[in-house]
Motif scaffolding. Structure first.
Motif, PDB file in Angstrom:
ATOM      1  N   ALA A  94      40.572  47.714  47.406  1.00 23.82           N
ATOM      2  CA  ALA A  94      39.576  48.510  46.384  1.00 23.82           C
ATOM      3  C   ALA A  94      38.502  47.511  46.027  1.00 23.82           C
ATOM      4  CB  ALA A  94      40.509  48.493  45.085  1.00 23.82           C
ATOM      5  N   LEU A  95      38.460  46.109  46.003  1.00 26.11           N
ATOM      6  CA  LEU A  95      37.666  45.149  45.828  1.00 26.11           C
ATOM      7  C   LEU A  95      36.614  45.348  47.075  1.00 26.11           C
ATOM      8  CD1 LEU A  95      39.529  42.244  44.397  1.00 26.11           C
ATOM      9  CD2 LEU A  95      37.842  43.438  43.176  1.00 26.11           C
ATOM     10  N   GLU A  96      37.473  45.436  48.206  1.00 25.99           N
ATOM     11  CA  GLU A  96      36.370  45.687  49.370  1.00 25.99           C
ATOM     12  C   GLU A  96      35.520  46.644  49.386  1.00 25.99           C
ATOM     13  OE1 GLU A  96      36.843  44.737  54.242  1.00 25.99           O
ATOM     14  OE2 GLU A  96      37.861  46.399  53.602  1.00 25.99           O
ATOM     15  N   ASP A  97      35.686  47.729  48.800  1.00 29.44           N
ATOM     16  CA  ASP A  97      35.049  48.886  48.559  1.00 29.44           C
ATOM     17  C   ASP A  97      34.080  48.703  47.247  1.00 29.44           C
ATOM     18  OD1 ASP A  97      36.031  50.086  50.494  1.00 29.44           O
ATOM     19  OD2 ASP A  97      37.556  51.355  49.389  1.00 29.44           O
ATOM     20  N   LEU A  98      34.331  48.142  46.359  1.00 29.71           N
ATOM     21  CA  LEU A  98      33.684  47.592  45.194  1.00 29.71           C
ATOM     22  C   LEU A  98      32.218  46.994  45.391  1.00 29.71           C
ATOM     23  CD1 LEU A  98      33.658  48.500  42.225  1.00 29.71           C
ATOM     24  CD2 LEU A  98      34.751  46.293  41.906  1.00 29.71           C
ATOM     25  N   ASP A  99      31.210  47.404  45.285  1.00 30.44           N
ATOM     26  CA  ASP A  99      29.804  46.827  45.633  1.00 30.44           C
ATOM     27  C   ASP A  99      29.229  46.171  44.090  1.00 30.44           C
ATOM     28  OD1 ASP A  99      29.059  49.210  44.851  1.00 30.44           O
ATOM     29  OD2 ASP A  99      27.925  49.590  46.521  1.00 30.44           O
ATOM     30  N   LYS A 100      30.279  46.138  43.347  1.00 28.49           N
ATOM     31  CA  LYS A 100      29.635  45.686  42.067  1.00 28.49           C
ATOM     32  C   LYS A 100      30.318  44.238  41.893  1.00 28.49           C
ATOM     33  CE  LYS A 100      29.653  50.412  40.017  1.00 28.49           C
ATOM     34  NZ  LYS A 100      29.849  51.101  39.046  1.00 28.49           N
ATOM     35  N   PRO A 101      29.608  43.483  41.355  1.00 31.33           N
ATOM     36  CA  PRO A 101      30.118  42.005  41.117  1.00 31.33           C
ATOM     37  C   PRO A 101      31.144  41.675  40.463  1.00 31.33           C
ATOM     38  CG  PRO A 101      27.519  41.981  40.776  1.00 31.33           C
ATOM     39  CD  PRO A 101      28.240  43.332  40.670  1.00 31.33           C
ATOM     40  N   VAL A 102      32.162  41.026  40.881  1.00 31.62           N
ATOM     41  CA  VAL A 102      33.430  40.724  40.217  1.00 31.62           C
ATOM     42  C   VAL A 102      33.590  39.186  39.857  1.00 31.62           C
ATOM     43  CG1 VAL A 102      35.932  40.977  40.420  1.00 31.62           C
ATOM     44  CG2 VAL A 102      34.446  42.968  41.356  1.00 31.62           C
ATOM     45  N   ILE A 103      33.824  38.741  38.770  1.00 29.03           N
ATOM     46  CA  ILE A 103      33.930  37.426  38.138  1.00 29.03           C
ATOM     47  C   ILE A 103      35.244  37.280  37.743  1.00 29.03           C
ATOM     48  CG2 ILE A 103      32.851  35.730  36.681  1.00 29.03           C
ATOM     49  CD1 ILE A 103      30.293  37.617  36.362  1.00 29.03           C
ATOM     50  N   ALA A 104      35.811  36.259  38.229  1.00 35.40           N
ATOM     51  CA  ALA A 104      37.031  35.569  37.872  1.00 35.40           C
ATOM     52  C   ALA A 104      36.830  34.564  36.677  1.00 35.40           C
ATOM     53  CB  ALA A 104      38.111  35.054  38.809  1.00 35.40           C
ATOM     54  N   GLY A 105      37.404  34.698  35.503  1.00 37.72           N
ATOM     55  CA  GLY A 105      37.270  33.603  34.502  1.00 37.72           C
ATOM     56  C   GLY A 105      38.744  33.090  34.531  1.00 37.72           C
ATOM     57  N   ILE A 106      38.927  31.799  35.139  1.00 35.56           N
ATOM     58  CA  ILE A 106      40.183  31.441  35.326  1.00 35.56           C
ATOM     59  C   ILE A 106      40.428  30.234  34.187  1.00 35.56           C
ATOM     60  CG2 ILE A 106      41.601  29.740  36.857  1.00 35.56           C
ATOM     61  CD1 ILE A 106      39.697  31.047  39.023  1.00 35.56           C
ATOM     62  N   ASN A 107      41.373  30.665  33.439  1.00 36.23           N
ATOM     63  CA  ASN A 107      42.026  29.876  32.301  1.00 36.23           C
ATOM     64  C   ASN A 107      43.216  29.155  32.531  1.00 36.23           C
ATOM     65  OD1 ASN A 107      42.215  32.620  32.030  1.00 36.23           O
ATOM     66  ND2 ASN A 107      43.431  32.217  30.221  1.00 36.23           N
ATOM     67  N   GLY A 108      43.781  28.022  32.709  1.00 27.96           N
ATOM     68  CA  GLY A 108      45.035  27.591  32.849  1.00 27.96           C
ATOM     69  C   GLY A 108      45.440  27.820  34.498  1.00 27.96           C
ATOM     70  N   VAL A 109      46.561  27.940  34.775  1.00 27.72           N
ATOM     71  CA  VAL A 109      47.205  27.960  36.039  1.00 27.72           C
ATOM     72  C   VAL A 109      46.923  29.391  36.934  1.00 27.72           C
ATOM     73  CG1 VAL A 109      49.138  26.230  35.642  1.00 27.72           C
ATOM     74  CG2 VAL A 109      49.457  28.735  35.317  1.00 27.72           C
ATOM     75  N   ALA A 110      46.748  29.209  38.183  1.00 26.28           N
ATOM     76  CA  ALA A 110      46.516  30.173  39.178  1.00 26.28           C
ATOM     77  C   ALA A 110      47.206  30.151  40.229  1.00 26.28           C
ATOM     78  CB  ALA A 110      45.167  30.600  39.593  1.00 26.28           C
ATOM     79  N   VAL A 111      48.416  30.436  40.279  1.00 27.75           N
ATOM     80  CA  VAL A 111      49.545  30.080  41.256  1.00 27.75           C
ATOM     81  C   VAL A 111      49.860  31.089  42.280  1.00 27.75           C
ATOM     82  CG1 VAL A 111      51.567  29.277  41.730  1.00 27.75           C
ATOM     83  CG2 VAL A 111      50.338  28.366  39.769  1.00 27.75           C
ATOM     84  N   GLY A 112      50.017  31.205  43.884  1.00 25.33           N
ATOM     85  CA  GLY A 112      50.421  31.851  44.656  1.00 25.33           C
ATOM     86  C   GLY A 112      49.563  33.212  44.493  1.00 25.33           C
ATOM     87  N   ALA A 113      50.049  34.252  44.458  1.00 23.72           N
ATOM     88  CA  ALA A 113      49.249  35.574  44.019  1.00 23.72           C
ATOM     89  C   ALA A 113      48.116  35.587  43.144  1.00 23.72           C
ATOM     90  CB  ALA A 113      50.301  36.801  44.014  1.00 23.72           C
ATOM     91  N   GLY A 114      48.529  34.567  42.168  1.00 27.96           N
ATOM     92  CA  GLY A 114      47.448  34.728  41.044  1.00 27.96           C
ATOM     93  C   GLY A 114      46.176  33.770  41.418  1.00 27.96           C
ATOM     94  N   MET A 115      46.552  32.726  42.410  1.00 24.74           N
ATOM     95  CA  MET A 115      45.360  32.168  42.991  1.00 24.74           C
ATOM     96  C   MET A 115      44.632  33.037  43.845  1.00 24.74           C
ATOM     97  SD  MET A 115      44.777  28.627  44.936  1.00 24.74           S
ATOM     98  CE  MET A 115      43.461  28.040  46.092  1.00 24.74           C
TER      99      MET A 115
END
Length: 262
Positions: A94-115
């Motif tokens: 779905a992200l590959e098809d989405l030509d609008k910008p996507v921003i991640a705001g990363i607070n705290g841990v991002a592990v495994g699939a979360g990263m």
């Protein structure tokens, strides 16, 4: 409150992972909703930018192995593959098809699939206290949702292999040095920093924004001649739009532009 919340305001769609008691580990149901949101946002004229973030003190600790279809009897190899290909993989597609910008705001841990969910986004703003790890190797797994695809494209193959094969954590400053983070900000500044960038992108001419994103990813998979041929066609289309004329007029008159997406 829902485990995943989606709001749209002033051109910005915000996806909030809302299970702070589980470090925002995602469930099967969240994945389904998440994918549907991204598919819908692709053609929603009210959405120009997507923001992804987590509630509480974590971004996302990955998949919740104790929830729903992810718990119970050990799945067969076919069931495990189908779970990934028919459910989890809906997000990167779905992200590959989405030509609008996507921003991640990363607070705290991002592990495994979360990263990996953060790596799938176009840009990442990271709180200073955040820590990231691929982590799969620690539990005898491989990245099932795209880590082996996204991480080398950001940090190079050698560093990606180190992070994937050790599961080591990196802090925000290291993430910035490696090119994973666009910006590192103090923890209490993260929401405002994400909003500032999202607002700047949402206020820009949307057709040009979407075309630039598309061209960047197309060029990464193309030779020079093909990339230049594509961009010449993109330029011809963009300059024929009302938004392009409005942007030029606004620039000459030193005023903000007003864009309708056509």
């Amino acid at each position: 409150m829902a485990d995943l919340e989606y709001t749209v305001a002033d051109g910005i769609g915000t996806i909030l992972l809302n299970r702070p008691h589980r470090k925002n580990a995602f469930t099967h149901e969240m994945i389904e909703q998440w994918a549907e949101i991204l598919v819908g946002a692709r053609t929603d004229p009210d959405v120009r930018v997507i923001v992804l973030t987590g509630a509480g003190d974590a971004f996302c600790s990955g998949v919740d192995l104790g929830s729903g279809s992810m718990s119970g009897e050990r799945p067969t190899p076919l069931q495990r593959k189908q779970h990934l290909s028919e459910h989890i993989h809906r997000i990167p597609f779905a992200l590959e098809d989405l030509d609008k910008p996507v921003i991640a705001g990363i607070n705290g841990v991002a592990v495994g699939a979360g990263m990996d969910m953060a790596l799938m986004c176009d840009m990442r703003i990271i709180a200073r206290s955040a820590r990231l790890s691929e982590g799969y190797i620690r539990v005898g797994l491989v990245p099932g949702d795209g880590g082996c695809y996204y991480l080398p494209r950001l940090v190079g193959h050698a560093k990606a292999l180190e992070l994937l094969l050790t599961g080591d954590f990196i802090d925000a400053e290291e993430a910035a040095r490696l090119g994973i983070a666009n910006h590192v900000v103090d923890d209490d500044e993260l929401p405002a920093a994400v909003t500032r960038l999202a607002r700047k992108l949402a206020d820009a001419p949307p057709i040009a924004v979407r075309t630039i994103k598309r061209a960047v990813y197309q060029s990464a998979r193309s030779d020079l001649r093909t990339a230049l041929d594509l961009i010449s066609s993109h330029m011809a289309v963009v300059t024929s739009t009302q938004d392009s004329a409005e942007a030029l007029a606004a620039f000459r008159e030193q005023r903000p532009g007003s864009y309708a997406g056509h």
